[in-house]
Design a protein around this motif. Sequence first.
Motif, PDB file in Angstrom:
ATOM      1  N   ARG B 316      -2.631  -2.817  12.483  1.00 23.02           N
ATOM      2  CA  ARG B 316      -1.695  -1.960  11.772  1.00 23.02           C
ATOM      3  C   ARG B 316      -2.009  -1.889  10.280  1.00 23.02           C
ATOM      4  NH1 ARG B 316       3.389  -4.840  14.147  1.00 23.02           N
ATOM      5  NH2 ARG B 316       4.616  -3.578  12.719  1.00 23.02           N
ATOM      6  N   THR B 317      -3.273  -2.156   9.931  1.00 28.77           N
ATOM      7  CA  THR B 317      -3.654  -2.140   8.521  1.00 28.77           C
ATOM      8  C   THR B 317      -3.310  -0.807   7.866  1.00 28.77           C
ATOM      9  OG1 THR B 317      -5.388  -3.731   8.922  1.00 28.77           O
ATOM     10  CG2 THR B 317      -5.597  -2.403   6.945  1.00 28.77           C
ATOM     11  N   ARG B 318      -3.636   0.296   8.548  1.00 29.46           N
ATOM     12  CA  ARG B 318      -3.345   1.612   7.961  1.00 29.46           C
ATOM     13  C   ARG B 318      -1.848   1.813   7.773  1.00 29.46           C
ATOM     14  NH1 ARG B 318      -7.466   5.793   8.454  1.00 29.46           N
ATOM     15  NH2 ARG B 318      -5.910   7.400   8.766  1.00 29.46           N
ATOM     16  N   GLU B 319      -1.087   1.363   8.784  1.00 33.65           N
ATOM     17  CA  GLU B 319       0.370   1.474   8.663  1.00 33.65           C
ATOM     18  C   GLU B 319       0.853   0.716   7.429  1.00 33.65           C
ATOM     19  OE1 GLU B 319       2.708  -0.004  12.029  1.00 33.65           O
ATOM     20  OE2 GLU B 319       4.272  -0.548  10.573  1.00 33.65           O
ATOM     21  N   ILE B 320       0.280  -0.478   7.223  1.00 37.87           N
ATOM     22  CA  ILE B 320       0.685  -1.281   6.066  1.00 37.87           C
ATOM     23  C   ILE B 320       0.315  -0.550   4.776  1.00 37.87           C
ATOM     24  CG2 ILE B 320       0.290  -3.468   4.850  1.00 37.87           C
ATOM     25  CD1 ILE B 320      -0.292  -4.622   7.744  1.00 37.87           C
ATOM     26  N   GLY B 321      -0.906   0.016   4.736  1.00 36.80           N
ATOM     27  CA  GLY B 321      -1.334   0.779   3.565  1.00 36.80           C
ATOM     28  C   GLY B 321      -0.403   1.944   3.297  1.00 36.80           C
ATOM     29  N   LEU B 322      -0.041   2.643   4.377  1.00 37.35           N
ATOM     30  CA  LEU B 322       0.862   3.781   4.224  1.00 37.35           C
ATOM     31  C   LEU B 322       2.213   3.336   3.669  1.00 37.35           C
ATOM     32  CD1 LEU B 322       1.607   6.794   4.883  1.00 37.35           C
ATOM     33  CD2 LEU B 322       2.749   5.809   6.878  1.00 37.35           C
ATOM     34  N   ARG B 323       2.733   2.256   4.246  1.00 37.41           N
ATOM     35  CA  ARG B 323       4.035   1.777   3.789  1.00 37.41           C
ATOM     36  C   ARG B 323       3.988   1.431   2.297  1.00 37.41           C
ATOM     37  NH1 ARG B 323       7.856   0.334   7.698  1.00 37.41           N
ATOM     38  NH2 ARG B 323       7.128   0.628   9.827  1.00 37.41           N
ATOM     39  N   MET B 324       2.877   0.811   1.889  1.00 34.63           N
ATOM     40  CA  MET B 324       2.736   0.486   0.466  1.00 34.63           C
ATOM     41  C   MET B 324       2.660   1.756  -0.367  1.00 34.63           C
ATOM     42  SD  MET B 324       0.120  -2.708   0.636  1.00 34.63           S
ATOM     43  CE  MET B 324       0.746  -4.387   0.728  1.00 34.63           C
ATOM     44  N   ALA B 325       1.934   2.777   0.143  1.00 39.42           N
ATOM     45  CA  ALA B 325       1.792   4.024  -0.610  1.00 39.42           C
ATOM     46  C   ALA B 325       3.135   4.728  -0.777  1.00 39.42           C
ATOM     47  CB  ALA B 325       0.799   4.944   0.090  1.00 39.42           C
ATOM     48  N   VAL B 326       4.016   4.618   0.215  1.00 46.05           N
ATOM     49  CA  VAL B 326       5.295   5.319   0.095  1.00 46.05           C
ATOM     50  C   VAL B 326       6.358   4.442  -0.563  1.00 46.05           C
ATOM     51  CG1 VAL B 326       4.817   6.830   2.045  1.00 46.05           C
ATOM     52  CG2 VAL B 326       6.170   4.742   2.401  1.00 46.05           C
ATOM     53  N   GLY B 327       5.971   3.274  -1.076  1.00 47.66           N
ATOM     54  CA  GLY B 327       6.912   2.538  -1.908  1.00 47.66           C
ATOM     55  C   GLY B 327       7.323   1.157  -1.424  1.00 47.66           C
ATOM     56  N   ALA B 328       6.657   0.642  -0.364  1.00 46.68           N
ATOM     57  CA  ALA B 328       7.012  -0.708   0.084  1.00 46.68           C
ATOM     58  C   ALA B 328       6.480  -1.723  -0.914  1.00 46.68           C
ATOM     59  CB  ALA B 328       6.425  -0.964   1.459  1.00 46.68           C
ATOM     60  N   ARG B 329       7.311  -2.674  -1.268  1.00 45.84           N
ATOM     61  CA  ARG B 329       6.828  -3.780  -2.095  1.00 45.84           C
ATOM     62  C   ARG B 329       6.097  -4.774  -1.206  1.00 45.84           C
ATOM     63  NH1 ARG B 329      11.976  -5.384  -5.880  1.00 45.84           N
ATOM     64  NH2 ARG B 329      12.200  -3.372  -6.894  1.00 45.84           N
ATOM     65  N   SER B 331       6.891  -7.750  -0.965  1.00 42.76           N
ATOM     66  CA  SER B 331       7.928  -8.550  -0.309  1.00 42.76           C
ATOM     67  C   SER B 331       8.492  -7.823   0.913  1.00 42.76           C
ATOM     68  CB  SER B 331       9.043  -8.879  -1.298  1.00 42.76           C
ATOM     69  OG  SER B 331       9.587  -7.690  -1.826  1.00 42.76           O
ATOM     70  N   ASP B 332       8.505  -6.470   0.852  1.00 48.75           N
ATOM     71  CA  ASP B 332       8.972  -5.710   2.010  1.00 48.75           C
ATOM     72  C   ASP B 332       8.040  -5.926   3.203  1.00 48.75           C
ATOM     73  OD1 ASP B 332      11.249  -4.416   0.947  1.00 48.75           O
ATOM     74  OD2 ASP B 332       9.979  -2.968  -0.096  1.00 48.75           O
ATOM     75  N   ILE B 333       6.726  -5.879   2.920  1.00 47.44           N
ATOM     76  CA  ILE B 333       5.745  -6.064   3.998  1.00 47.44           C
ATOM     77  C   ILE B 333       5.837  -7.491   4.532  1.00 47.44           C
ATOM     78  CG2 ILE B 333       3.276  -5.988   4.556  1.00 47.44           C
ATOM     79  CD1 ILE B 333       4.402  -3.255   3.892  1.00 47.44           C
ATOM     80  N   LEU B 334       5.959  -8.438   3.599  1.00 48.23           N
ATOM     81  CA  LEU B 334       6.086  -9.841   3.997  1.00 48.23           C
ATOM     82  C   LEU B 334       7.283 -10.025   4.927  1.00 48.23           C
ATOM     83  CD1 LEU B 334       4.765 -12.702   3.039  1.00 48.23           C
ATOM     84  CD2 LEU B 334       6.967 -12.981   1.933  1.00 48.23           C
TER      85      LEU B 334
END
Lengths: 234, 412
Positions: B316-329, B331-334
């Motif tokens: 899910r690396t791309r999903e994680i990248g996307l989430r970061m691009a749309v504003g996930a901190r 800590s949100d990913i963690l």
Amino acid sequence: MSVSPNLIECTGVSKLYRMGDQEVSAARDVTLSIARGEYVAVMGPSGSGKSTFMNLIGALDVPTSGHIRVAGKDLGELDGNALAQLRNETIGFVFQQFNLLARTSALQNVMLPLSYCRPQRADAEDRARRSLERVGLADRMQHVSSQLSGGQQQRVAIARALVNDPALLLADEPTGALDSATAEELMKLLEELNRSGLTIVLVTHDPEVAASARRQIRFKDGKVLSDTLTGGNS
Amino acid sequence: MTFIQHLATALTALRLNLVRSILTTLGVIIGVASLIIMVSIGAGAQSAIDKQIASLGTNMLQIQSGPANMGGGRRDAVGAAQSLTERDIRALREQVPAIVAIAGQLSANAPLVYGNANWTTQVQGVGAEFLEIRDWPLVAGRGLEPSDMTVGAKVAIVGQTVVREVFDGVDPIGAELRIRNVPFVVIGVLAAKGQAGFGRDQDDVVLVPLAAARARLQGGRARSAPDAVQQIYVELASSKELFNAATDIEDVLRARRQLDPTDQAPFSVRNTAELVRTRTEAQATMAFLLGATSVISLIVGGIGIMNIMLVSVTERTREIGLRMAVGARKSDILMQFLIETVTLCLIGGALGIVAGVGGAYIIAALADWPILLRAETVAIGILASVVVGVLFGILPSRRAASLNPIEALRHE
């Protein structure tokens, strides 16, 4: 603090990457500004630094030297959380590969950026619906990605980029994975959005796509090769 | 992102990989199940021991024929060295002032016949003070009196299991019960005492006077003294005198046998505390082994979950990248991956609790072990799953949170 008409201001921006024991310059002393409401195409061959420029103004990357201001904020002074907030509130991203969440409805995909808003927006679902209506997908809200055509998927991605009312839309080869007819429709959508006041920066190597923008910036070897204003297609 | 949103995200992600999620949690399921079974067996054994202490009394001593360290318990067959005698009992009563009651005991398995009913049970010949020492009340009839302690007194007191199996609804008082073909009159019915440790039914018993047991049930035993007993039960004035009294008793019995201090005595003095301690040690060993099993399977399960979460982060690396691009901190990913891991473990824990409770009851039924299932036990299971989830979720979650969004978005 003086109010600048420019949404993006780059001053002497350089970016070095280490590739093994070699240093690669992806941006060399880039100084340029983009005003609010502009529609800019960033062009250049691969390795020219256009993607790096995009990542830098998208607050995904930090420059090795120089300053970047986006919406009046110096990115160098922001910490990780503030950068995340900037991406969330001020910038909308559209990617070549759409990057929708698999097996997730269009509506849920569009709501994703809103889930990272602080504080949470109470009207998240309404906003997502309006955003999908804006890109012409009012009747596809509950469809999952695999039930949508490529053009529709990219529209969902644009709806997702727009859902938080950003000042800047960054599109990285948005038509790269689409056939020409669909690409043309998508470009029309982008032009409409720009006419409604949205600043758009588009990365492409397709001159036809770039022609719809009103300004073309060409990169080569990390430097700005040319920066020309045109009337755009419209 | 709110906790609820994280939870919803986690459940969605897990649902999308349902089979993998369930297989991944197997280790946690087994770990939590064995934890529940362990704690239930431990608690059951402990409560059985507590009950036993209460039923035996803590101010009681047992003097047993045969040397000490023979493996404990009153397992000696009739006719095994019966080195204790009623003369010993009289001597102890006279010479050890801490003793408030004392009674000898002989026991043998013998067939009972009443009407058409046949039943083999443990028949114990006991002294008059036996019931007082054991603190064992009667629910009907009377106990043994000193006047019953003659060869001719063929009276019997029956336990609840015997009442149920032999008398089947008939009032046993006054009935003529044939024990090894000798008629005894039932004079009393014992209150239910329940199971002793390891499932021995204490109510499956018939008590008769010691003299009658020796004469009528045991037959001639040339090897033993004519007034031999297998065990002597002693009640002391208080539990404080346990150790002094045990020493006094041993001294008196050794003196009567003219033993040197270095000789091994042909008897052993035990107190209930000591018996219980031996049992507790056995239970502790078992609990430790089960505990080790459950800890190991929880660790193995946790490693399995960590592995699958690392795979999931890569997928899910791309999903994680996307989430970061749309504003996930970060800590949100963690939090997203940590909550997903903990949720996975909690689902495993819940299934493990179901399996553990079921397993505990099955073991209780099959092995006839006492099982005690407490709410705390279930809470321990839940806690263990959360701990495993957090512990083994940290590495994958940190890896996800530390991804570079640009590289993550480019990931194929």
